[in-house]
Design an enzyme around this catalytic site. Structure first.
Site, PDB file in Angstrom:
ATOM      1  N   CYS A  41       9.680  -2.266   5.883  1.00  0.00           N
ATOM      2  CA  CYS A  41       9.082  -1.028   5.350  1.00  0.00           C
ATOM      3  C   CYS A  41       9.925   0.210   5.653  1.00  0.00           C
ATOM      4  O   CYS A  41       9.647   1.288   5.135  1.00  0.00           O
ATOM      5  CB  CYS A  41       7.673  -0.844   5.903  1.00  0.00           C
ATOM      6  SG  CYS A  41       6.608  -2.235   5.516  1.00  0.00           S
ATOM      7  N   HIS A  74       5.963   6.294   4.928  1.00  0.00           N
ATOM      8  CA  HIS A  74       5.660   4.966   4.395  1.00  0.00           C
ATOM      9  C   HIS A  74       4.132   4.852   4.280  1.00  0.00           C
ATOM     10  O   HIS A  74       3.395   5.165   5.212  1.00  0.00           O
ATOM     11  CB  HIS A  74       6.234   3.913   5.347  1.00  0.00           C
ATOM     12  CG  HIS A  74       5.710   2.547   5.096  1.00  0.00           C
ATOM     13  ND1 HIS A  74       5.693   1.984   3.842  1.00  0.00           N
ATOM     14  CD2 HIS A  74       5.138   1.632   5.936  1.00  0.00           C
ATOM     15  CE1 HIS A  74       5.156   0.775   3.924  1.00  0.00           C
ATOM     16  NE2 HIS A  74       4.810   0.541   5.175  1.00  0.00           N
ATOM     17  N   ASN A 119       0.036  -0.724   0.489  1.00  0.00           N
ATOM     18  CA  ASN A 119       1.321  -0.712   1.194  1.00  0.00           C
ATOM     19  C   ASN A 119       2.319  -1.562   0.402  1.00  0.00           C
ATOM     20  O   ASN A 119       2.188  -2.781   0.354  1.00  0.00           O
ATOM     21  CB  ASN A 119       1.094  -1.276   2.603  1.00  0.00           C
ATOM     22  CG  ASN A 119       2.363  -1.415   3.407  1.00  0.00           C
ATOM     23  OD1 ASN A 119       3.470  -1.360   2.878  1.00  0.00           O
ATOM     24  ND2 ASN A 119       2.207  -1.632   4.704  1.00  0.00           N
TER      25      ASN A 119
END
Ligand code: UT7
Length: 335
Positions: A112, A261, A291
């Site tokens: 990520c 993020h 996500n």
């Protein structure tokens, strides 16, 4: 030294959506639990005809169009992904799909944090004068590797792809330093916390010939210690942003947008509060996307640019964090 400018953004359109109510038919969960604990209401899924490369190429194509560049003008493609179509890498397939015949292309894996790591990597090639136009793509299809029976993780992730075009800025007049779109950065890793978040390879021993064996196996779906990753994120992300701001000779007062993020709305809120950045200066789209790993930052950036929220000249403090563990921040100026 040349400067670098962010001159285009793009993302892939994934029409299929999976809502919280849909998930409650799969596992013991509810819209209320997911929305209140994460801020997510739906996520997008790659279609049967999509590949990681096709989504990444779609995002890249849109970014190039915004930048007004032809694919042949790109010299480097950096594809941040943890879910390639091919373990040898998917960037070359993206190059072919785009028709970027003069570009060198490679994958970069930092989960990520991948997009921030790729952005900083790309900038180094521009600073050294090697490349003029670089396409940085963050793309992941985590739905391939999600354990759809595990309610602790399956409610979090979605698929997506986003991209930016970075361009060398030379001072044509020779009178002053060219403007810089990457004002400061800081990148970090801590492998001692590796077991908090994994998509690991499970080895199985296979006899080959005589006493010789080979270790063949398969990757197993994502496992995560959510509470540990949460604690890590809310403590280390503000710190790394402050370091990147220090390197940029800026303070949080100079930040127009905080772009983290998109893992959990509660993490975004906690980081913004620690940095004393007002909530209305925090970019968030996880309500619609969940996500999306390496895609989350460029996807949110592209939406904010296209909606007019982010304007040329705006200073954006962006930070990625996740498996590795890895984390990093970049202070960028849009446009
Ligand atoms: O992109 C990489 C970075 N990843 C992250 O940043 C993720 C960071 N972690 C998080 O965002 C949060 O820890 C989660 C959203 C994953 C979990 O939220 P939490 O508030 O930390 O919940 P928890 O794990 O402490 O679980 C609380 C309760 C548990 O029940 P008990 O043991 O208290 O009875 C869980 O079993 O909630 C339960 N639970 C659920 N209940 C309904 C866990 N997942 C679910 C679910 N639906 N989907």
């Amino acid at each position: 030294m040349p400067g670098v400018a962010l001159v285009g953004s793009g993302s892939a359109d994934l029409p299929a959506t999976l809502t919280n109510d849909d998930l409650s038919q799969l596992v013991d969960t509810s819209d209320d639990w997911i929305a209140s604990r994460t801020g997510i209401r739906q996520r997008h899924l790659a279609g049967a005809d999509d590949s990681l490369a096709s989504l990444a190429a779609a995002a890249g194509k849109n970014a190039l169009a915004m930048a007004g560049l032809a694919p042949e003008e790109v010299q480097l493609i950096v594809l941040a992904t943890s879910t390639p179509d091919d373990l040898f890498g998917s960037a070359c397939q993206v190059q072919t799909l785009l028709g970027a015949s003069r570009a060198v292309a490679f994958d970069l894996t930092a989960a990520c944090s991948g997009f921030v790591f790729a952005l900083v990597t790309a900038a180094q090639y521009i600073y050294t004068g090697v490349f003029q136009n670089v396409l940085v793509i963050g793309a992941d299809v985590l739905s391939r590797w999600t354990d759809w029976d595990d309610r602790r993780t399956c409610v979090l992730f979605g698929d997506g792809a986003g991209a930016v075009v970075m361009q060398r800025q030379d001072d044509s007049q020779g009178t002053e330093e060219p403007g810089n779109g990457l004002l400061g950065f800081e990148l970090c890793s801590d492998g001692t916390l590796n077991n908090c978040l994994n998509l690991s390879y499970q080895v199985a021993s296979k006899p080959l010939v005589g006493d010789l064996t080979v270790q063949q196996g398969q990757f197993v779906p994502i496992t995560m210690n959510g509470r540990e990753v949460y604690k890590f994120a809310v403590s280390r992300v503000p710190e790394v942003i402050e370091k990147a701001l220090f390197r940029a000779n800026l303070t949080t007062a100079d930040v127009d947008w905080l772009l983290l993020h998109q893992a959990n709305q509660r993490i975004l809120d906690a980081v913004a509060d620690r940095l004393k950045i007002p909530r209305d200066r925090v970019l968030s789209n996880m309500i619609h996307h969940g996500n999306t790993s390496a895609a989350s930052i460029p996807l949110a950036l592209d939406e904010a640019v296209r909606s007019g929220q982010v304007q040329p000249g705006d200073v954006i403090a962006t930070a990625g964090f996740g498996a590795g563990l890895t984390w990093g921040a970049a202070i960028v100026r849009w446009g």
